[in-house]
Scaffold this motif. Structure first.
Motif, PDB file in Angstrom:
ATOM      1  N   LEU A   1       0.810  -1.217   0.000  1.00 35.04           N
ATOM      2  CA  LEU A   1       0.000   0.000   0.000  1.00 35.04           C
ATOM      3  C   LEU A   1       0.845   1.269   0.000  1.00 35.04           C
ATOM      4  CD1 LEU A   1      -2.844  -1.057   2.464  1.00 35.04           C
ATOM      5  CD2 LEU A   1      -3.072  -0.636   0.012  1.00 35.04           C
ATOM      6  N   SER A   2       2.140   1.152   0.332  1.00 36.77           N
ATOM      7  CA  SER A   2       3.000   2.338   0.295  1.00 36.77           C
ATOM      8  C   SER A   2       3.217   2.838  -1.129  1.00 36.77           C
ATOM      9  CB  SER A   2       4.353   2.038   0.959  1.00 36.77           C
ATOM     10  OG  SER A   2       5.114   1.127   0.191  1.00 36.77           O
ATOM     11  N   ASP A   3       2.871   2.011  -2.116  1.00 35.75           N
ATOM     12  CA  ASP A   3       3.040   2.385  -3.523  1.00 35.75           C
ATOM     13  C   ASP A   3       1.745   2.898  -4.163  1.00 35.75           C
ATOM     14  OD1 ASP A   3       5.689   1.529  -3.427  1.00 35.75           O
ATOM     15  OD2 ASP A   3       5.187  -0.501  -4.059  1.00 35.75           O
ATOM     16  N   ILE A   4       0.742   3.160  -3.353  1.00 36.04           N
ATOM     17  CA  ILE A   4      -0.579   3.476  -3.911  1.00 36.04           C
ATOM     18  C   ILE A   4      -0.572   4.730  -4.776  1.00 36.04           C
ATOM     19  CG2 ILE A   4      -1.323   4.814  -1.874  1.00 36.04           C
ATOM     20  CD1 ILE A   4      -4.133   3.534  -2.315  1.00 36.04           C
ATOM     21  N   LEU A   5       0.333   5.683  -4.513  1.00 35.85           N
ATOM     22  CA  LEU A   5       0.352   6.936  -5.264  1.00 35.85           C
ATOM     23  C   LEU A   5       1.274   6.904  -6.479  1.00 35.85           C
ATOM     24  CD1 LEU A   5       0.461   9.442  -2.244  1.00 35.85           C
ATOM     25  CD2 LEU A   5      -1.519   8.384  -3.340  1.00 35.85           C
ATOM     26  N   THR A   6       2.095   5.865  -6.591  1.00 38.11           N
ATOM     27  CA  THR A   6       3.025   5.768  -7.721  1.00 38.11           C
ATOM     28  C   THR A   6       2.601   4.735  -8.759  1.00 38.11           C
ATOM     29  OG1 THR A   6       4.401   4.247  -6.411  1.00 38.11           O
ATOM     30  CG2 THR A   6       5.045   6.575  -6.443  1.00 38.11           C
ATOM     31  N   ILE A   7       1.917   3.696  -8.327  1.00 40.11           N
ATOM     32  CA  ILE A   7       1.539   2.601  -9.228  1.00 40.11           C
ATOM     33  C   ILE A   7       0.713   3.057 -10.438  1.00 40.11           C
ATOM     34  CG2 ILE A   7      -0.109   0.660  -9.318  1.00 40.11           C
ATOM     35  CD1 ILE A   7       1.233  -0.415  -6.778  1.00 40.11           C
ATOM     36  N   PRO A   8      -0.284   3.948 -10.271  1.00 40.93           N
ATOM     37  CA  PRO A   8      -1.098   4.317 -11.443  1.00 40.93           C
ATOM     38  C   PRO A   8      -0.282   4.878 -12.606  1.00 40.93           C
ATOM     39  CG  PRO A   8      -2.184   5.009  -9.424  1.00 40.93           C
ATOM     40  CD  PRO A   8      -0.809   4.549  -9.030  1.00 40.93           C
ATOM     41  N   THR A   9       0.807   5.585 -12.313  1.00 37.42           N
ATOM     42  CA  THR A   9       1.647   6.136 -13.383  1.00 37.42           C
ATOM     43  C   THR A   9       2.190   5.023 -14.265  1.00 37.42           C
ATOM     44  OG1 THR A   9       2.410   7.617 -11.620  1.00 37.42           O
ATOM     45  CG2 THR A   9       3.435   7.874 -13.782  1.00 37.42           C
ATOM     46  N   ASN A  10       2.618   3.930 -13.648  1.00 35.56           N
ATOM     47  CA  ASN A  10       3.163   2.802 -14.412  1.00 35.56           C
ATOM     48  C   ASN A  10       2.071   2.084 -15.194  1.00 35.56           C
ATOM     49  OD1 ASN A  10       4.896   3.128 -11.789  1.00 35.56           O
ATOM     50  ND2 ASN A  10       6.244   2.163 -13.275  1.00 35.56           N
ATOM     51  N   LEU A  11       0.923   1.901 -14.567  1.00 36.88           N
ATOM     52  CA  LEU A  11      -0.173   1.222 -15.261  1.00 36.88           C
ATOM     53  C   LEU A  11      -0.582   1.981 -16.516  1.00 36.88           C
ATOM     54  CD1 LEU A  11      -2.367   0.179 -12.196  1.00 36.88           C
ATOM     55  CD2 LEU A  11      -1.022  -1.350 -13.665  1.00 36.88           C
ATOM     56  N   ALA A  12      -0.449   3.315 -16.488  1.00 36.85           N
ATOM     57  CA  ALA A  12      -0.808   4.142 -17.643  1.00 36.85           C
ATOM     58  C   ALA A  12       0.370   4.423 -18.571  1.00 36.85           C
ATOM     59  CB  ALA A  12      -1.401   5.463 -17.157  1.00 36.85           C
ATOM     60  N   GLY A  13       1.581   4.019 -18.180  1.00 32.65           N
ATOM     61  CA  GLY A  13       2.765   4.239 -19.021  1.00 32.65           C
ATOM     62  C   GLY A  13       3.210   5.683 -19.094  1.00 32.65           C
ATOM     63  N   LEU A  14       2.836   6.495 -18.103  1.00 30.83           N
ATOM     64  CA  LEU A  14       3.110   7.938 -18.120  1.00 30.83           C
ATOM     65  C   LEU A  14       4.479   8.262 -17.519  1.00 30.83           C
ATOM     66  CD1 LEU A  14      -0.362   9.112 -16.822  1.00 30.83           C
ATOM     67  CD2 LEU A  14       0.493   9.425 -19.154  1.00 30.83           C
ATOM     68  N   PRO A  15       4.996   9.458 -17.802  1.00 30.35           N
ATOM     69  CA  PRO A  15       6.203   9.903 -17.110  1.00 30.35           C
ATOM     70  C   PRO A  15       5.857  10.487 -15.745  1.00 30.35           C
ATOM     71  CG  PRO A  15       5.562  11.569 -18.699  1.00 30.35           C
ATOM     72  CD  PRO A  15       4.582  10.426 -18.841  1.00 30.35           C
ATOM     73  N   GLY A  16       6.721  10.230 -14.777  1.00 28.61           N
ATOM     74  CA  GLY A  16       6.533  10.789 -13.444  1.00 28.61           C
ATOM     75  C   GLY A  16       7.882  11.025 -12.805  1.00 28.61           C
ATOM     76  N   MET A  17       7.926  11.895 -11.826  1.00 30.89           N
ATOM     77  CA  MET A  17       9.195  12.127 -11.153  1.00 30.89           C
ATOM     78  C   MET A  17       8.970  12.520  -9.700  1.00 30.89           C
ATOM     79  SD  MET A  17      10.578  15.780 -12.693  1.00 30.89           S
ATOM     80  CE  MET A  17      12.072  15.766 -11.707  1.00 30.89           C
ATOM     81  N   SER A  18      10.029  12.338  -8.910  1.00 26.64           N
ATOM     82  CA  SER A  18      10.027  12.751  -7.519  1.00 26.64           C
ATOM     83  C   SER A  18      11.052  13.858  -7.334  1.00 26.64           C
ATOM     84  CB  SER A  18      10.376  11.573  -6.606  1.00 26.64           C
ATOM     85  OG  SER A  18      10.509  11.992  -5.259  1.00 26.64           O
ATOM     86  N   LEU A  19      10.650  14.896  -6.596  1.00 28.08           N
ATOM     87  CA  LEU A  19      11.523  16.033  -6.312  1.00 28.08           C
ATOM     88  C   LEU A  19      11.483  16.300  -4.812  1.00 28.08           C
ATOM     89  CD1 LEU A  19      13.076  18.604  -7.553  1.00 28.08           C
ATOM     90  CD2 LEU A  19      10.878  19.767  -7.185  1.00 28.08           C
TER      91      LEU A  19
END
Length: 486
Positions: free
Chosen positions: A422-440
Motif C-alpha cells: 500500500l505504500s506504492d498506492i500513489l506511484t503505481i497508477p503512473t506505471n499502469l498508464a505508461g506515463l512519465p513521473g518524477m520525484s523532487l
C-alpha cells in the motif's frame, strides 16, 4: 567543495577546465564508498579497477578536446542492467555469480558518453519491494538515518546518490521503484514514459511496466541523463520511435500559465500530516510562480494496487521461468532427476518475496482463474488510463505526494506485505498508464527524513515535468542540504 559532492554539470565544468581529473574524481568517490559509504550498503559490486581504467580513458579524451557529455562522471548502475564482464545479480542468490556477455543499451550509451561506471547498486531481489529489504546480498540504509529504509526497489541507487557515492545513478521503476526511494533519500528521480528509454539488457520483472530512469542530485542532472539515455532502439520491441528533445532547453522557462491538477484521491485518508504540509507548501510556490492550480479526480486510484499486484506478478511468473538451473544461474547439483533439480534450484535461489509473487502470478494466469483475475486487472488498468486521459484534458501537470508517509524504520513492515504494497498506492497508477513521473525533494519530516513531491505529465511530456521541477527546485532551495554523514 569536495569533488564527490559535485553534480554532473558542476563536475563536467571542472573537468573541462582541467581543475580536476577524471581519475581524481573517481578516486574520491571510491574512497568515500570504502569509508563513509561502508555502512550504507549502496553497492552489491564495486568495480574499482574498471572505474579507474574508464576514468583514465576519459582524461585522455578530455586532454584531446573530445569530451562527450558525461566524460569522466562517476555513475552507479542498478544491478539488473547487464554490464559486459561485470557481475549482474538482480539482488538474488539465483544470479549471484552471473556475468553478462553484453551491455544493456543504456549502459552502452553511458559508456559512449564517457561515463565512469563505479559499480552495481543494491536493489530488492528482481526489483520486488518497496523498502529494499528483500535483498539477500546486501540491505542498503538511508543516508539521512541508517536505522531507516531507503525505499525500493532502486534503494541502492538513491542511497548512493544521496550519500555522494556517485554523481548519479540508474534505476528502474515498475510501480514506483525510482520515485519512492528518491523521495525517501532526498534526491531527484525520473520515471520516463514507457518506451522513451530502451529496455534491452534489462532483466525483466514485469515487461509492460518496467522503465529505466535516472536518479540525480538536481533537476539539471536528470535532464542531462535523459538526453543521453533516450531514443529508439530496434533491439527493444517496446521502444518508441519518438523524437528526443534537449531536455535542458526549457529548464528556465518557469511555470507561468501551466495548469496544475491536484487529484483529490491523493490527498485523502492515510496521508501523513507532515507529507501533506510539505506538498501543500510546494503547491503554494507553484501558484506564486504563476501556475493555475485546480482540483481534479482520478477515481479509480484505489484499485491501482490490486490491479498492479495481479498484472506485475503474472508477468514476473512468466519472465522468471527462465531461471530454472539449466542454462545459467544457480543450480542444485544434488538432485537426481529433472523436476527435483528445477524445484530445488528455484527454492534455493529465490527469496520469499519473489516466491510469493511467482505463486500469485501463476495462480492469476492459471486455467479457470485468468478471467477472474488477470483479465479483470487489465480492465481496471484501462479505466485508470481513461482517468488520466480525462485529467490531462483539464491540466498540463498533476502534482501529489510520492508516498503517503516518510521513510519508516528498518524491519517495521517486513512481516506485513500488504502494508508494504500500500505504500506504492500513489506511484503505481503512473506505471499502469505508461506515463512519465518524477520525484523532487520538497521538505523534511520532524525526524529529519526527506519528503518528495510527485509530478506526472502526459505521454512523452518529460520536458514539462523537468520545467516545473526546476522552478520548484529554485524556490525550495533544498539542493545544498546533505545527509549528516560522518
Amino acid at each position: 567543495m569536495e569533488s564527490y559532492r559535485l553534480t554532473i554539470h558542476e563536475l563536467a565544468r571542472r573537468l573541462a577546465r582541467r581543475e580536476l581529473s577524471a581519475v581524481e574524481a573517481t578516486q574520491a568517490v571510491l574512497a568515500r564508498t570504502e569509508t563513509t559509504g561502508a555502512g550504507i550498503n549502496a553497492y552489491i559490486t564495486v568495480d574499482a579497477e574498471g572505474a579507474l581504467a574508464a576514468a583514465a580513458a576519459a582524461d585522455g579524451r578530455l586532454a584531446a578536446g573530445d569530451a562527450p557529455p558525461l566524460c569522466g562522471v562517476p555513475i552507479a548502475v542498478k544491478d539488473l542492467l547487464c554490464t559486459k564482464g561485470l557481475r549482474t545479480t538482480c539482488g538474488s542468490r539465483i544470479l549471484e555469480n552471473f556475468v553478462p556477455p553484453y551491455d544493456a543499451t543504456v549502459v552502452e550509451k553511458l559508456r559512449a558518453a564517457g561515463a565512469v561506471i563505479v559499480g552495481k547498486s543494491t536493489m530488492d531481489e528482481f526489483a520486488m519491494g518497496s523498502a529494499n529489504e528483500n535483498c539477500p546480498l546486501a540491505v542498503p540504509r538511508n543516508p539521512w538515518n541508517p536505522d531507516y529504509i531507503c525505499g525500493g526497489s532502486s534503494g541502492g541507487s538513491a542511497a548512493a546518490v544521496a550519500a555522494d557515492l556517485c554523481a548519479a545513478a540508474l534505476g528502474t521503476d515498475t510501480g514506483g521503484s525510482i520515485r519512492q526511494p528518491a523521495s525517501h533519500c532526498g534526491v531527484v528521480g525520473v520515471k520516463p514514459t514507457y518506451g522513451r528509454i530502451s529496455r534491452y539488457g534489462l532483466l525483466a520483472f514485469a515487461s509492460s511496466l518496467d522503465q529505466i530512469g535516472p536518479l540525480t542530485k538536481d533537476v539539471r542532472d536528470a535532464a542531462l541523463l535523459l538526453n543521453v539515455l533516450s531514443g529508439h532502439d530496434r533491439r527493444d520491441s517496446t521502444s518508441v520511435a519518438q523524437s528526443v528533445p534537449d531536455f535542458t532547453a526549457t529548464l528556465d522557462h518557469g511555470v507561468r500559465g501551466l495548469k496544475v491538477g491536484l487529484p483529490k484521491e491523493y490527498f485523502g485518508f492515510g496521508l501523513d500530516p507532515e507529507v501533506k504540509a510539505a506538498v501543500e507548501r510546494a503547491i503554494e510556490l507553484l501558484t506564486g510562480a504563476g501556475a493555475e492550480v485546480r482540483e481534479i479526480s482520478l477515481p479509480h486510484t484505489e484499485y491501482g494496487v490490486a490491479a498492479y499486484y495481479l498484472i506485475a506478478p503474472a508477468e514476473a511468473s512468466s519472465n522468471l521461468a527462465r531461471y530454472d538451473g539449466v542454462r545459467f544461474g544457480h543450480r542444485d547439483h544434488g538432485a537426481r532427476e529433472l523436476n527435483e533439480m528445477y524445484c530445488r534450484s528455484r527454492s534455493q535461489g529465490f527469496g520469499p518475496e519473489v516466491k510469493r509473487r511467482i505463486i500469485i502470478g501463476t495462480y492469476a494466469l492459471s486455467s479457470g482463474y485468468y478471467e477472474a483475475y488477470y483479465r479483470k486487472a487489465s480492465q481496471v488498468r484501462a479505466l485508470i488510463i481513461e482517468d488520466y486521459r480525462r485529467a490531462f484534458a483539464q491540466c498540463d501537470l498533476i502534482v501529489s505526494p510520492v508516498t503517503p508517509t516518510p521513510a519508516w524504520p528498518l524491519g517495521a513492515k517486513s512481516d506485513d506485505p500488504l502494508s508494504m504494497y500500500l505504500s506504492d498506492i500513489l506511484t503505481i497508477p503512473t506505471n499502469l498508464a505508461g506515463l512519465p513521473g518524477m520525484s523532487l525533494p520538497c521538505g523534511f519530516s520532524g525526524r529529519g527524513l526527506p519528503i518528495g513531491l510527485q509530478l506526472q505529465a502526459g505521454h512523452f511530456q518529460e520536458e514539462l515535468l523537468l520545467r516545473a521541477a526546476a522552478q520548484l527546485e529554485r524556490e525550495l532551495a533544498l539542493t545544498e542540504r546533505r545527509p549528516p554523514l560522518a
